[in-house]
Design an enzyme around this catalytic site. Sequence first.
Site, PDB file in Angstrom:
ATOM      1  N   CYS B  80       0.828  -1.259   0.038  1.00 56.33           N
ATOM      2  CA  CYS B  80       0.086  -0.031  -0.104  1.00 56.33           C
ATOM      3  C   CYS B  80       1.047   1.300  -0.166  1.00 56.33           C
ATOM      4  O   CYS B  80       0.551   2.166  -0.772  1.00 56.33           O
ATOM      5  CB  CYS B  80      -0.865   0.150   1.312  1.00 56.33           C
ATOM      6  SG  CYS B  80      -1.878  -1.494   1.587  1.00 56.33           S
ATOM      7  N   CYS B  83       2.596   3.060  -3.376  1.00 55.22           N
ATOM      8  CA  CYS B  83       1.827   4.270  -4.117  1.00 55.22           C
ATOM      9  C   CYS B  83       1.383   5.319  -2.933  1.00 55.22           C
ATOM     10  O   CYS B  83       1.411   6.432  -3.295  1.00 55.22           O
ATOM     11  CB  CYS B  83       0.602   3.794  -4.481  1.00 55.22           C
ATOM     12  SG  CYS B  83       0.728   2.699  -5.722  1.00 55.22           S
ATOM     13  N   HIS B  84       0.966   4.983  -1.715  1.00 50.99           N
ATOM     14  CA  HIS B  84       0.456   5.950  -0.878  1.00 50.99           C
ATOM     15  C   HIS B  84       1.231   6.591   0.229  1.00 50.99           C
ATOM     16  O   HIS B  84       0.792   7.479   0.869  1.00 50.99           O
ATOM     17  CB  HIS B  84      -0.744   5.388  -0.202  1.00 50.99           C
ATOM     18  CG  HIS B  84      -2.064   5.067  -1.147  1.00 50.99           C
ATOM     19  ND1 HIS B  84      -2.792   6.051  -1.685  1.00 50.99           N
ATOM     20  CD2 HIS B  84      -2.442   3.517  -1.474  1.00 50.99           C
ATOM     21  CE1 HIS B  84      -3.691   5.229  -2.452  1.00 50.99           C
ATOM     22  NE2 HIS B  84      -3.558   4.039  -2.473  1.00 50.99           N
ATOM     23  N   CYS B 225     -28.004  -7.222  13.713  1.00 55.28           N
ATOM     24  CA  CYS B 225     -29.278  -6.318  14.101  1.00 55.28           C
ATOM     25  C   CYS B 225     -30.500  -7.385  13.132  1.00 55.28           C
ATOM     26  O   CYS B 225     -31.413  -7.553  13.759  1.00 55.28           O
ATOM     27  CB  CYS B 225     -29.195  -5.251  13.410  1.00 55.28           C
ATOM     28  SG  CYS B 225     -28.123  -3.869  14.494  1.00 55.28           S
TER      29      CYS B 225
END
Lengths: 108, 264
Positions: B80, B83-84, B225
């Site tokens: 990751c 690129c980031h 839920c």
Amino acid sequence: MADIKARVKVPSTAAKGEIIEIKTMIAHDMESGQRKDKSGKVIPRQIINKFTCSLNGKEVFRSDWYTAVSANPYLSFFLRASESGTFDFAWHDDNGSIYKASAPITVS
Amino acid sequence: MRPLIAGAAMTAALLAHAAAHAAGADSAKYSAGDKRSGYLFSSPDTRAMQDDDFQNPGMAWVDEGARLWSKADGAAGKSCGSCHGDAASTMKGVAAAYPKFNNHLGKAIDLEQRINICRQRALQAKPFPAESRELLALTAYIKSQSRGLPMHVAVDGPAAPLFAEGRKAYEEPRGQNGMSCASCHGDEAGNRRLDTVSQGQSNGFPTYRLSWQTLGSVQRQFGNCLASMKAKPLAADSQEAIALELYVAARGNGLPVETPAVRK
């Protein structure tokens, strides 16, 4: 769980005789042995059954754990600071593995 | 006797004031208008677990996410971070806007899907399975970079139809009991007997639920839920699930991101 991560928090310095708090946490599923999988088969028990803490190789705290202890167990306890050195922590898994962590302390 | 009683009364008054003050500060931090984070419905013990990063069991996932962020995976040999860069700056505020409409895909996606799209396209790696430890870890790590920042999910423009669909999914009765999400989390929030029900805000997801003994996604919570409503589960990552996720997130716009929150 692929790799077991343990965390400990020990004050880096303390005065002799002072009461210090030690915090520990380990990421662990603590599978109780009382659950069943989708096909109805019992998932075998795999928990941490013993925790020990030693200072300079001498055991100063020990605790036996059973199936009611939660996943990712957090444990904090108090000790009286006696001498400088290294705390060694060990978590004993049912499968025989021992997960370890250590932390230094300077007592003045 | 008199001064003693007066002293005791004053101490009590001061204590009451201190407690009210602390509650006031929390209330301001964890609410936005009428919106109240699940934090404010939690017991003091549960809040304390969330407040202390060391005690917060969700931080184990965040730590693992940090490791996965910079670990190369897949045929492209990238991580990751390739690129980031540094997530602390590049991912700050990003997760607060998810689920988000993606122009390229022509549909809205949540953060988990965004991660898996990156994995397939940029890393040429296999997507992580839904609700897997790895996917939760990366999601929690990325969203925790926005901690304290207000949720700001866009509901206009291309996201508008999905927001409307999510609102319908939220309000329409379903299942054997004929209940909707709003039956519990609307005006009734905080009032239920047996158990206190929150407003159902998603600002703290992925959340460490003590009843789960693990971190879980907002879609897992939907499943919980729906089961208690005796309703059919939503298919994972279906358009209805994403629409509901988007509506619920946007309903909490303005609340601070708390990931990884701790709830009962």
